[in-house]
Structure formats: structure tokens, C-alpha cells
Design an enzyme around this catalytic site. Sequence first.
Site, PDB file in Angstrom:
ATOM      1  N   TYR A 319       6.356  10.731   9.894  1.00 18.47           N
ATOM      2  CA  TYR A 319       7.532  10.970   9.056  1.00 18.47           C
ATOM      3  C   TYR A 319       7.368  10.240   7.723  1.00 18.47           C
ATOM      4  CZ  TYR A 319      12.523  10.949   7.701  1.00 18.47           C
ATOM      5  OH  TYR A 319      13.716  11.078   7.026  1.00 18.47           O
ATOM      6  N   CYS A 320       7.565  10.956   6.621  1.00 14.22           N
ATOM      7  CA  CYS A 320       7.537  10.381   5.278  1.00 14.22           C
ATOM      8  C   CYS A 320       6.199   9.662   5.042  1.00 14.22           C
ATOM      9  CB  CYS A 320       8.742   9.467   5.094  1.00 14.22           C
ATOM     10  SG  CYS A 320       8.931   8.794   3.422  1.00 14.22           S
ATOM     11  N   LEU A 321       6.231   8.421   4.608  1.00 12.72           N
ATOM     12  CA  LEU A 321       5.011   7.665   4.360  1.00 12.72           C
ATOM     13  C   LEU A 321       4.190   7.511   5.632  1.00 12.72           C
ATOM     14  CD1 LEU A 321       3.247   6.081   2.461  1.00 12.72           C
ATOM     15  CD2 LEU A 321       4.758   4.128   2.706  1.00 12.72           C
ATOM     16  N   GLY A 323       3.805   9.829   7.760  1.00 12.83           N
ATOM     17  CA  GLY A 323       3.048  11.071   7.838  1.00 12.83           C
ATOM     18  C   GLY A 323       1.829  11.059   6.936  1.00 12.83           C
ATOM     19  N   LEU A 347       6.497  15.341   8.866  1.00 12.11           N
ATOM     20  CA  LEU A 347       7.915  15.505   8.548  1.00 12.11           C
ATOM     21  C   LEU A 347       8.188  14.923   7.166  1.00 12.11           C
ATOM     22  CD1 LEU A 347       9.444  14.361  11.973  1.00 12.11           C
ATOM     23  CD2 LEU A 347       8.661  16.650  11.313  1.00 12.11           C
TER      24      LEU A 347
END
Length: 588
Positions: A319-321, A323, A347
Site C-alpha cells: 500500500y502506498c510507499l 507498494g 494499492l
Amino acid sequence: MSDYDHKNFRHTPNKGLFATKILDRAIKANMASLTGGITPAGVSTVIYEWLAHLAMSPGKQLELAQEMVYKSEYLLRHARQFNQGLESAPCIEADSHDSRFKGKAWSRWPYNLFYQSFLLQQEWWENASTNVDGLSKSTENVVSFIGRQMLDRWSPSNFPWLNPEVIDATLEQGGMNFVRGWENFCEDRERRMTGCPPVGSEDFKVGENLATTPGKVIYSNHLIELIQYTPTTEKVYAEPVLIVPAWIMKYYILDLTPEKSLVRYLLDQGHTVFMVSWRNVTSDDRELGMGSYRRLGPKAALDVVATILPDRKIHAVGYCLGGTLLTIQAATMARDNDHRLASLTLLAAQTDFTEAGELSLFITESEVDYLESMMQERGYLDGFQMAGAFQLLRTNDLIYSRVVREYMLGKRQKMNALMAWNADVTRMPYLMHSQYLRRLYLNNDLATGRYIVGDRPIAISDIDAPIFSVATSSDHVAPWRSVYKIHLLTDADEVTFLLTSGGHNAGIVSEPGHPRRTYQVETRQERASYIDPDTWQRSMPKQQGSWWPVWQTWLVERSSKEQIAPPAMGGEEYSPLTDAPGTYVLQK
């Protein structure tokens, strides 16, 4: 003075150079505390470049002067018609996402003239800062952004004597709205000064009504605790799910409340779920870089899960960073012929940073150097500074609207679980944040095959696991068109891209039954032709509901058909250390 090296035909720096660097850093660090971390050198350079090009464009100047005259005439004509009692449509309408002037009170004279004059000025500035001959697109974007921030500060909605909603509330309540507003302001100020969370956060406690899904911490190192969640079904899919969240905020955005928990949803569908919980670093961790985060984060977690469940592939989710970092790990594994991934899900995670949205406008060499000076003394970037940077992207929604609501109208917005999570800020170590900004934002090393792991570069194109990429339509942190660039970077046989409604956080926390949620989704098969993001968005049908079931079905289709008994907590190698949510998430 410096010494001359006759052998190498170069000047070597004098011995006092280190001291002069310290002086430069100290001055910049002190300036940063006054400028909110924005370098005045970088901003002034951009403004000068715009003014210089505008000065050499008399045609553009004439065009802007004519536009100013026309807009003034429109406004005067509207005022005259209104005074004569004639029906007159507004000469300009606010954007659909701008809610400042939606109330009926703004249709009364003279407030209708106030807000329309402001919107006309806003539109004029947009024209003044764009399409200037010789000015680069990046400079235009920065100048336009600066102008919007300045204009937003002077919006008539921000002044009680120009805002009809505030005036009406004051007359109705005899000024008590300002009394409550002053109390709210004093309370907020005191909490900021003492480091206390916002009002209402005390009603939300991690482990009590946040992050309550049962599980055990089965592994820990200096940077992570790894949580294995208690299964809720008698049989589970053989391939486990490992989630790597961002370390910018706490992991429990994905295990928010029982009804808004992606973790609980996956468990109820028969998946074995592991979650990384990041340590909240201190100044002692200043030298932890991106390499440390990869090794102690996704790499260590994958090794543990593979030990607990040997000979099984893993569905990895970032998720985000988290990811972005997981993508680095996946590319490293592909380079090294490590094929333990059953799939890779990203994500709201960027892999190409050439068009990374408004957050990237100020990520220049000047700004990064300025931030490094600010971080060097403490050894980390404070979470409140990062939160302030995100608020700057949406000043209307996150700053000024709150000032009007809570300090002028005297109304407190009720705290909810997502807001409580957002207030639970974390820190980022100096070296990691510096490398992140330089390698990814400034140099775009990951997308261009220049990112070094070990002693060799990695390439996203080496990843052969199926990819599921989720983007959110209103994302100001990872704009969806930037996330879409994964199509250009991977040679994987299968890439599924899903665009869901909502923002960076609310779009991901989109449980089934959530009202007004929509999504668009398509799977690109091997050797399919590239479709640009805007054409893709226009051509894909919009579907109602949450994206979670779509993704879960996708996971099942890439898992073993036969389900098995759930694995023991920690397997044979790892003994549970403590109950979920663990200890790292509680660090302040």
C-alpha cells in the site's frame, strides 16, 4: 584557500570545508522552521523565471489585460441585472469539487459579487500562469499552484465579515459561535503545543476499537513486527497473503474497525493473512536507508512467511510507499530467480514518478537539499511536517474549511476512525527519506532501470508474477494516471488495473456496502496494445460497489483450488511474541 594536487591536476578542498557545510546546514535548518519546509530559494527562482518570460511576451500581457477588462464587464453587468430585479445566471460557477460557495446564502447581494469576483480572479490567474512562451510545463504548474494557494488564503469565505453563512450564524446566536470558536482554537493550540492528538482522538484506541482483529506477533526485528492473524474459517487457501503498508502512517488503516477492515474481510473469505507493522523511528535511526527498509521490511517478512509455509507461493500486497518498496523487492527477486510470489498487488502505489502530482512540484534539488538540512539535526522528518505537506495540496478542504467551521461557526467536526488514524503520525529517518526523494522523485531510478540493489540494477520489467494495481480517482498523493504507468513498465503476462472512486485512503478503505462507491477494471493480457489512461477511463464501464470482492476473486483464481487446514501461529520455527496489534504500532 585550497591545495593544488599536481599529480591529479585538481584542487582538493581545504580542511575547513566540513565546517562551512555545517554552517550552511544550520542556517537552512533554522529557516525551514519558519517557512514550513519550503525553500524560498526554489520558489523565488520559479517566480523569477515566470516573470522574466512574461516580461518578454507583450502579446500575452495584452491578452491578460483584455481578459481583465472583459471579466470586469461581466461582473458589472451581472450586478446591474441583479439590482434591477432581473434573472441573471452567475457569470462564473465554482468547480464541482469546490464547496465553499454552495450554500444559498452566497446567492444574496452583495455576497454573490464577492465570490464571483474571487472566482474570476482565480480563473484570470490560471491563464496568467499558463501558456507563457518559453516557460516549461513544470514551472507553469508550480507558479499556478503557488497562485492558487495565495488566492485560497484570501477567499471571501475565510473572512467573517464577507461570509454570509458566518454572518447569519452570528446574528442568530448572538455571537456565541465566536465564543465557541475561540474555545476550540485555544484547545487546539494547547494540544499542538503539548503534542496531544486532536479533540476526539481519545475515543479511539488501538487494540480496543481500532486494529482489533485477533492475531499474534510472530516475528520482529529493528524495523518491523510481523503479525499473523487468527483464521476465521475451517479451511483456507494454500497461498497466504502478506501485506506491506506504508511506514509514513500506522499499518492499521487496513485494519481500521471490524466493519472497515480489509484484513478481517480477507480472513472471512478464507485467506491466511500476515501484516507488517513498522517501527516509529527515532533520531537513533537516522542512518537507516531504503536498503535497510527493504531488507528488514518486505524481504524479512517474505522469508518468515516462506519458512512458516514452505513450498507455497505468496500473494504480496503493498500500500502506498509500501507498494513501491514491495515492487523493488519483487524486481530484486525476479532478477535473482526467486519465484516465491504468486501475485503482486499494488494499492495506490507509484512506480514511475515523472507525473507524481502536485506533491512532486516542489521536489527539486533545492527543496531536497533544504529538507535534508532540516532533517539532519533531528535525524528524522516529523510526522506533523509530512501531514502539513499533504494538507497543502488541499488547503480548501483540509485547512480553510476547518478554520471556518470550527473557529468561525463554532462547530466541531465529529472525529471518526479514519480521522483518528490520520492523526496518529509517524516519523521517517533522515537517510531513507533523502534517498526516497532523490532516487525516486528526482531521478526516477526505479522506472528507468537505474535503481541499485546490492551491486546491480533492478528492472520492473523482470517481474513475471500477475499484477493487480488499484488507483483512486481523487488521489492527491498517488494520482491515478501516475499509478497507471505500471502498464508501461512491466512485461508481466497479466496486468489488472482497477480505478475506484474516493481518495488515497478512503478509496482503499472501501468495504462492501459502502455507499456511492464505483470502480472500473480491466485485465491486460499478454502482448495487448497499450491504451492511454484517458481513453481507458472513457471506454471502461463504471460498476457500482466495492472493489474488494473483485480483487478477492482475482486472488482466488490465482490460488490453489483445494483449501487446507489453517497453519499454526508462527509454524514450527517462530513462537508468538505477543498479541496483535503488537508494540510498534503503539509507539509515539
